[in-house]
Design a protein around this motif. Structure first.
Motif, PDB file in Angstrom:
ATOM      1  N   THR A   6      -8.051   6.348   2.492  1.00 26.57           N
ATOM      2  CA  THR A   6      -7.204   6.023   3.638  1.00 26.57           C
ATOM      3  C   THR A   6      -6.551   4.662   3.391  1.00 26.57           C
ATOM      4  OG1 THR A   6      -8.940   4.831   4.828  1.00 26.57           O
ATOM      5  CG2 THR A   6      -8.793   7.227   5.198  1.00 26.57           C
ATOM      6  N   VAL A   7      -5.550   4.337   4.184  1.00 24.97           N
ATOM      7  CA  VAL A   7      -4.904   3.029   4.089  1.00 24.97           C
ATOM      8  C   VAL A   7      -5.936   1.923   4.327  1.00 24.97           C
ATOM      9  CG1 VAL A   7      -3.212   1.489   5.170  1.00 24.97           C
ATOM     10  CG2 VAL A   7      -2.605   3.862   4.695  1.00 24.97           C
ATOM     11  N   ALA A  34      -3.270   0.025  -3.602  1.00 25.56           N
ATOM     12  CA  ALA A  34      -2.784  -1.226  -3.012  1.00 25.56           C
ATOM     13  C   ALA A  34      -2.751  -2.321  -4.066  1.00 25.56           C
ATOM     14  CB  ALA A  34      -3.707  -1.646  -1.866  1.00 25.56           C
ATOM     15  N   ILE A  44       0.850  -1.179   0.000  1.00 27.60           N
ATOM     16  CA  ILE A  44       0.000   0.000   0.000  1.00 27.60           C
ATOM     17  C   ILE A  44       0.889   1.233   0.000  1.00 27.60           C
ATOM     18  CG2 ILE A  44      -1.827   1.255   1.214  1.00 27.60           C
ATOM     19  CD1 ILE A  44      -2.649  -1.456   2.471  1.00 27.60           C
ATOM     20  N   GLU A  45       0.657   2.102  -0.980  1.00 24.67           N
ATOM     21  CA  GLU A  45       1.477   3.306  -1.121  1.00 24.67           C
ATOM     22  C   GLU A  45       0.586   4.514  -1.383  1.00 24.67           C
ATOM     23  OE1 GLU A  45       4.549   2.871  -4.009  1.00 24.67           O
ATOM     24  OE2 GLU A  45       5.389   1.108  -3.044  1.00 24.67           O
ATOM     25  N   PHE A  73      -4.640   6.405  -1.460  1.00 26.49           N
ATOM     26  CA  PHE A  73      -3.676   5.306  -1.460  1.00 26.49           C
ATOM     27  C   PHE A  73      -4.085   4.264  -2.496  1.00 26.49           C
ATOM     28  CE2 PHE A  73      -3.482   7.286   2.643  1.00 26.49           C
ATOM     29  CZ  PHE A  73      -2.134   7.294   2.941  1.00 26.49           C
ATOM     30  N   LYS A  79      -7.053  -1.077   1.812  1.00 23.55           N
ATOM     31  CA  LYS A  79      -6.929  -2.472   2.234  1.00 23.55           C
ATOM     32  C   LYS A  79      -8.250  -3.220   2.045  1.00 23.55           C
ATOM     33  CE  LYS A  79      -5.750  -5.140   6.355  1.00 23.55           C
ATOM     34  NZ  LYS A  79      -5.379  -5.041   7.772  1.00 23.55           N
TER      35      LYS A  79
END
Length: 58
Positions: free
Chosen positions: A33-34, A19, A9-10, A17, A38
């Motif tokens: 968001t991360v 992934a 994840i970047e 972000f 995800k």
């Protein structure tokens, strides 16, 4: 059965972000968001694996 996959994840250049899952080609996700990235990635992995399993001979 429980499987573990790698998630990379970047930050995305345009914000948020992105992934990818290295073990499942074509599986990617994105989110603000991360955690959103995800969750999106997990959904993509599930869809791809279900599709590949349905293509197996019965």
């Amino acid at each position: 059965m429980k499987a573990e996959f790698t998630a990379i994840i970047e930050p995305a250049p345009e914000g948020g972000f992105w992934a990818v899952c290295t073990e499942v080609p074509g599986a990617n996700g994105q989110g603000e968001t991360v955690e959103e990235a995800k969750v999106d990635l997990i959904a993509a992995v599930k869809l791809l694996l279900e599709d590949r399993l349905s293509a197996l001979p019965k």
